[in-house]
Design an enzyme around this catalytic site. Sequence first.
Site, PDB file in Angstrom:
ATOM      1  N   LYS A  31       0.935  -1.196  -0.092  1.00  0.00           N
ATOM      2  CA  LYS A  31      -0.059   0.044   0.113  1.00  0.00           C
ATOM      3  C   LYS A  31       1.013   1.161   0.137  1.00  0.00           C
ATOM      4  CE  LYS A  31      -3.931   2.131   2.045  1.00  0.00           C
ATOM      5  NZ  LYS A  31      -3.471   3.662   1.870  1.00  0.00           N
TER       6      LYS A  31
ATOM      7  N   ASP B 152       1.763   5.227   0.069  1.00  0.00           N
ATOM      8  CA  ASP B 152       1.241   6.297   0.584  1.00  0.00           C
ATOM      9  C   ASP B 152       1.352   7.586  -0.163  1.00  0.00           C
ATOM     10  OD1 ASP B 152       0.069   7.721   2.788  1.00  0.00           O
ATOM     11  OD2 ASP B 152       1.858   7.776   4.113  1.00  0.00           O
TER      12      ASP B 152
ATOM     13  N   GLU C 211       2.970   1.559   4.949  1.00  0.00           N
ATOM     14  CA  GLU C 211       1.482   1.997   5.683  1.00  0.00           C
ATOM     15  C   GLU C 211       0.729   0.530   5.710  1.00  0.00           C
ATOM     16  OE1 GLU C 211      -2.473   4.481   4.715  1.00  0.00           O
ATOM     17  OE2 GLU C 211      -0.586   4.701   3.401  1.00  0.00           O
TER      18      GLU C 211
END
Length: 307
Positions: free
Chosen positions: A39, A41, A172
């Site tokens: 993921k 950011d 993240e």
Amino acid sequence: MKFVKIEGGVKLSQCIAPMSATLSDEPAFDDPKWLFEIKWDGYRAVAELNGKDTRLYSRNGLSYNKAYPKIYNELVKMKVDAVLDGEVVVFRDGMPSFQAIQNYKSTQNLPIQFIVFDCLQHNGKDLTKFKLIERKEILKSILQQSDVIKYCDHVEEDGVALFEQATKMNLEGIIAKRMDSKYYPDKRSKEWLKIKNVKVDDFKIIGWTDSKASRQYFGALLLAREVDGQLVYSGEVGTGFTNDLLKSLYAKIQPLEVNECPLDTPVKKEKGFHWAKPKYSCQVQYVEMTDDGHVRHPAFLGLRKDK
């Protein structure tokens, strides 16, 4: 293509809103029917590749052509007719930095990349009904990678191991996606899941509290989140601000002050509260959500300029 001028840039009158992932309440998992990605950011972005007519824009149609020229110029060079979905990411000390991309005018010396994880069209053919794993295979075969344009790789089945690695690297989290999932523009799907290492979410700013003796402008921002289509009060965030940030945020929200609570279910106006129209979204990090739905130990990370 027509454009509409808005605060902070130019919004396209026609654009593709990307598919969204659902925040998972469950931990990372292993499953042979799923693939897993890091993921990133950054800012979600759609790229429509067509030579000089190439367009790069945010999830809500804000043009990124001039905002991120390093990425846009690389996309223009690509001799590919395609629509790509990815994330604009700025790296500080080798790590994705949301604050760095938020303040990109002053951090343009840092590395920036467009990390691409999906392909919606190729040579005029709609790929949204294809399986995800098929779309990614097409994407990898056509994407002309460089220092700025990168393919988002993935692992299959081993979500737990990837999440553990992401945690060690203080990233993240990860995105879990069913390998056979179709692409639904402008929809939030449970076939894509966000599994976060740290709790970082987006909230609407619905007001502020009076400033305290130790600071100017305001004490904290009042927050709300969307639950089943309604804005619900989520507490306040009073840390993570510099004096310059306090000043700039106050200049944005103070003209939006209203007398009535902007929530769908109003809450009591405490002493020192000021309500505001929920125009701006921000990103907040917190430890957990309390039983009454308030953020616990929150810290302000930045405005979501792409929302």
